[in-house]
Design a protein around this motif. Sequence first.
Motif, PDB file in Angstrom:
ATOM      1  N   SER A  38      -5.351   6.081   3.060  1.00 16.56           N
ATOM      2  CA  SER A  38      -6.012   5.581   4.275  1.00 16.56           C
ATOM      3  C   SER A  38      -7.163   4.629   3.973  1.00 16.56           C
ATOM      4  N   GLU A  39      -7.892   4.908   2.904  1.00 20.55           N
ATOM      5  CA  GLU A  39      -8.999   4.001   2.586  1.00 20.55           C
ATOM      6  C   GLU A  39      -8.490   2.588   2.311  1.00 20.55           C
ATOM      7  N   GLU A  40      -7.370   2.552   1.580  1.00 20.67           N
ATOM      8  CA  GLU A  40      -6.789   1.255   1.234  1.00 20.67           C
ATOM      9  C   GLU A  40      -6.346   0.492   2.480  1.00 20.67           C
ATOM     10  N   ILE A  41      -5.751   1.248   3.413  1.00 19.65           N
ATOM     11  CA  ILE A  41      -5.312   0.647   4.677  1.00 19.65           C
ATOM     12  C   ILE A  41      -6.505   0.040   5.401  1.00 19.65           C
ATOM     13  N   VAL A  42      -7.552   0.820   5.523  1.00 22.90           N
ATOM     14  CA  VAL A  42      -8.734   0.354   6.244  1.00 22.90           C
ATOM     15  C   VAL A  42      -9.290  -0.908   5.563  1.00 22.90           C
ATOM     16  N   ARG A  43      -9.350  -0.864   4.237  1.00 21.05           N
ATOM     17  CA  ARG A  43      -9.928  -1.997   3.529  1.00 21.05           C
ATOM     18  C   ARG A  43      -9.082  -3.273   3.725  1.00 21.05           C
ATOM     19  N   ALA A  44      -7.768  -3.133   3.458  1.00 22.65           N
ATOM     20  CA  ALA A  44      -6.901  -4.317   3.507  1.00 22.65           C
ATOM     21  C   ALA A  44      -6.856  -4.917   4.914  1.00 22.65           C
ATOM     22  N   PHE A  45      -6.719  -4.036   5.907  1.00 28.25           N
ATOM     23  CA  PHE A  45      -6.567  -4.568   7.261  1.00 28.25           C
ATOM     24  C   PHE A  45      -7.891  -5.063   7.833  1.00 28.25           C
ATOM     25  N   SER A  46      -8.997  -4.448   7.415  1.00 30.18           N
ATOM     26  CA  SER A  46     -10.296  -4.950   7.882  1.00 30.18           C
ATOM     27  C   SER A  46     -10.527  -6.351   7.330  1.00 30.18           C
ATOM     28  N   LYS A  99      -3.356  -1.396  12.106  1.00 33.25           N
ATOM     29  CA  LYS A  99      -4.197  -0.550  11.256  1.00 33.25           C
ATOM     30  C   LYS A  99      -4.269   0.863  11.846  1.00 33.25           C
ATOM     31  N   ASN A 100      -4.515   0.944  13.153  1.00 32.08           N
ATOM     32  CA  ASN A 100      -4.615   2.258  13.786  1.00 32.08           C
ATOM     33  C   ASN A 100      -3.295   3.021  13.734  1.00 32.08           C
ATOM     34  N   ARG A 101      -2.194   2.286  13.955  1.00 37.13           N
ATOM     35  CA  ARG A 101      -0.870   2.922  13.885  1.00 37.13           C
ATOM     36  C   ARG A 101      -0.617   3.459  12.477  1.00 37.13           C
ATOM     37  N   ALA A 102      -0.996   2.653  11.473  1.00 38.90           N
ATOM     38  CA  ALA A 102      -0.764   3.067  10.093  1.00 38.90           C
ATOM     39  C   ALA A 102      -1.574   4.322   9.789  1.00 38.90           C
ATOM     40  N   LEU A 103      -2.795   4.375  10.264  1.00 40.93           N
ATOM     41  CA  LEU A 103      -3.637   5.547  10.012  1.00 40.93           C
ATOM     42  C   LEU A 103      -3.058   6.782  10.713  1.00 40.93           C
ATOM     43  N   ASP A 104      -2.547   6.602  11.933  1.00 38.33           N
ATOM     44  CA  ASP A 104      -1.867   7.698  12.636  1.00 38.33           C
ATOM     45  C   ASP A 104      -0.712   8.219  11.799  1.00 38.33           C
ATOM     46  N   LEU A 105       0.059   7.283  11.275  1.00 39.17           N
ATOM     47  CA  LEU A 105       1.261   7.633  10.528  1.00 39.17           C
ATOM     48  C   LEU A 105       0.906   8.410   9.253  1.00 39.17           C
ATOM     49  N   LEU A 106      -0.185   8.005   8.605  1.00 44.24           N
ATOM     50  CA  LEU A 106      -0.580   8.678   7.371  1.00 44.24           C
ATOM     51  C   LEU A 106      -0.877  10.156   7.627  1.00 44.24           C
ATOM     52  N   ILE A 114       0.817  -1.205   0.000  1.00 43.73           N
ATOM     53  CA  ILE A 114       0.000   0.000   0.000  1.00 43.73           C
ATOM     54  C   ILE A 114       0.859   1.268   0.000  1.00 43.73           C
ATOM     55  N   PHE A 115       1.892   1.295   0.851  1.00 41.34           N
ATOM     56  CA  PHE A 115       2.752   2.492   0.914  1.00 41.34           C
ATOM     57  C   PHE A 115       3.642   2.622  -0.320  1.00 41.34           C
ATOM     58  N   GLY A 116       3.973   1.472  -0.932  1.00 37.14           N
ATOM     59  CA  GLY A 116       4.944   1.469  -2.025  1.00 37.14           C
ATOM     60  C   GLY A 116       6.299   1.041  -1.488  1.00 37.14           C
ATOM     61  N   PRO A 117       7.090   0.318  -2.363  1.00 33.33           N
ATOM     62  CA  PRO A 117       8.367  -0.262  -1.925  1.00 33.33           C
ATOM     63  C   PRO A 117       9.344   0.747  -1.327  1.00 33.33           C
ATOM     64  N   ARG A 118       9.262   2.022  -1.723  1.00 32.82           N
ATOM     65  CA  ARG A 118      10.261   2.962  -1.206  1.00 32.82           C
ATOM     66  C   ARG A 118      10.020   3.285   0.273  1.00 32.82           C
ATOM     67  N   HIS A 119       8.877   2.848   0.778  1.00 32.32           N
ATOM     68  CA  HIS A 119       8.560   3.150   2.179  1.00 32.32           C
ATOM     69  C   HIS A 119       8.623   1.929   3.090  1.00 32.32           C
ATOM     70  N   ILE A 120       9.513   0.992   2.776  1.00 31.59           N
ATOM     71  CA  ILE A 120       9.638  -0.200   3.635  1.00 31.59           C
ATOM     72  C   ILE A 120       9.886   0.204   5.079  1.00 31.59           C
ATOM     73  N   ASP A 121      10.735   1.211   5.270  1.00 33.21           N
ATOM     74  CA  ASP A 121      11.075   1.609   6.642  1.00 33.21           C
ATOM     75  C   ASP A 121       9.836   2.028   7.428  1.00 33.21           C
ATOM     76  N   LEU A 122       8.937   2.745   6.760  1.00 33.48           N
ATOM     77  CA  LEU A 122       7.707   3.165   7.440  1.00 33.48           C
ATOM     78  C   LEU A 122       6.854   1.952   7.798  1.00 33.48           C
ATOM     79  N   ALA A 123       6.772   1.014   6.876  1.00 31.05           N
ATOM     80  CA  ALA A 123       5.983  -0.192   7.128  1.00 31.05           C
ATOM     81  C   ALA A 123       6.551  -0.937   8.328  1.00 31.05           C
ATOM     82  N   GLU A 124       7.879  -1.022   8.367  1.00 33.27           N
ATOM     83  CA  GLU A 124       8.516  -1.717   9.490  1.00 33.27           C
ATOM     84  C   GLU A 124       8.254  -0.990  10.797  1.00 33.27           C
ATOM     85  N   GLU A 125       8.255   0.334  10.733  1.00 40.52           N
ATOM     86  CA  GLU A 125       8.032   1.135  11.931  1.00 40.52           C
ATOM     87  C   GLU A 125       6.622   0.887  12.495  1.00 40.52           C
TER      88      GLU A 125
END
Lengths: 426, 123
Positions: A90-98, A73-80, A31-42
């Motif tokens: 954010s919509e994509e995050i909510v959909r995938a994680f739900s 999911k909540n952490r990811a939404l905070d980060l966005l 969802i974030f894209g490969p260049r944001h692996i660090d964010l995903a890990e965080e």
Amino acid sequence: MAEVLDNQVPALVDHLFRHQAGQMIATLVRIFGPRHIDLAEEVVQDALLKALQQWPYRGVPDNPVAWLIQVAKNRALDLLRRESSLQAKSEEIVRAFSLQEDFANRRVEIERGGESLDDTLGMIFMACHPAIPREGRVALTLKTVGGFGVSEIARAFLAKEATVAQRLVRAKRLIRDEEITFELPGQSEMSARLDSVLEVLYLLFNEGYTAHAGENLVRADLVEEAIRYASLVIRHPATDQPKCHALLALMMFHAARLAARIGEGGEMSLLADQDRSLWDGRMIYFAYKHLERSAEGNEFSEYHLQAAIAACHTAAASYELTDWAEILRLYDMLVALNPSPVVALNRAVAIAKSRGPEAGIRALEEVSEHPAMQHYYLLPATLGELWSEMGDTQKAAYFYRQALDHPCSDPERRFLSKRLEETNKA
Amino acid sequence: MPQFMLISQDSTEIPEGFEITPEIIQGIIQKYNDWAESLQKSGHLVSLNKLRDEPGKHITGTGKNMVVRDGPYAETKEIIGGYWIITAANYDEAVKLASGCPSLEFGSRVEVREVEDLSTYTG
């Protein structure tokens, strides 16, 4: 939850955090894209830390997987909210994680299919991209897909933590610079990309099966992970290919013998001395199933041959009944396909077993000149065995001593020392 | 049976250079889980709870003189992470049960206090 846990305290599933971390990182990277692996890990690290802060006092939640997904999911939404470039996601995050939460609530193993399998495979293909150096591919796969820490990877491959950390940084930079994508490769590219994935899985398995140094002969967790990833690969229609089944069969044939390979006190037990009743029959059964599947189609890979050789060993009711002639025939084919000195060394063993030690020693003469063999303890160790079989204790002792000069794991070292001692006494 | 409160005072800081991997996190939680499970199985566990990791509020005085400040932990690195209420025959048994608390392994302090049974006064 002020009152006591009414039921029993729910148990924690083995490797839950490791596997769940991999799963969630994969979805976030898509969802974030490969260049944001660090964010995903965080995000994922934060979710796991939240569990560390809460679960000790509140008990493991009734459905730990769903809990972790919800927190992530909540952490990811905070980060966005603070990453303006990602706000549209954010919509994509909510959909995938739900969706994943839904699966978890129905207690369906999420990795088994659908979007989550696509995500995990996308992550494996990205981490194993041929543009990334081999060590970087291995480290990034373990870190992101397997949820291994830098220190664990360093321990598994006997590298310094700083070195592993650097490999990871370089791999991630390459993903950004080369604009490596997350999608599974298309048909034209698939074969080459898949080879790179299989190579990484094979390396992981090998390191687990024979640790190259350290106190343990095998690292069961690496073996387990390699088999898990290979099982994911064959589950997807795009990668359900004969060579993948061959690799999985090969891993399973060897893994089935693990319990018998390690004797009391972690000592190594050679094929000839293994208690064959300790072999895992169920694993062998599945290995044969995959070997059958590997025979579909026209492809014939090194993995096919190695699996066939492993099957030969497993099929023998006792060491004496091993079909060395067939094994030698398979090694002849393998050498033709991959003329590596390690394959040639193993072929020499098969020659010795089917035609006698002298023939084996002659076959090894060619192998020993190869530069890659100069630091490989198995070459002198094999020569030691063969000279000992010939009854030449002096030469045997010479080679055992030479083997001991090279790096190997502690149980192997003790084994070689014992052999040397026996030879000296004889 | 008397009840005891076990209060865990945790450090809020992760030691520098300490990598928290998924495996380590799982191992730590597993330890707490095993401990709570053993207390539950032996019938000693009454309740358990986590307090939020924030300083909280500190109130003194009444009426116009009431002062609300950030809690006592704002400046320190230790915080009450949570508590467990257990039953035990006496302090000796309570301490014995508390000695299995994994917080001790991680350098935290565990305070053991008996809960006053007020019903003995009113009843």
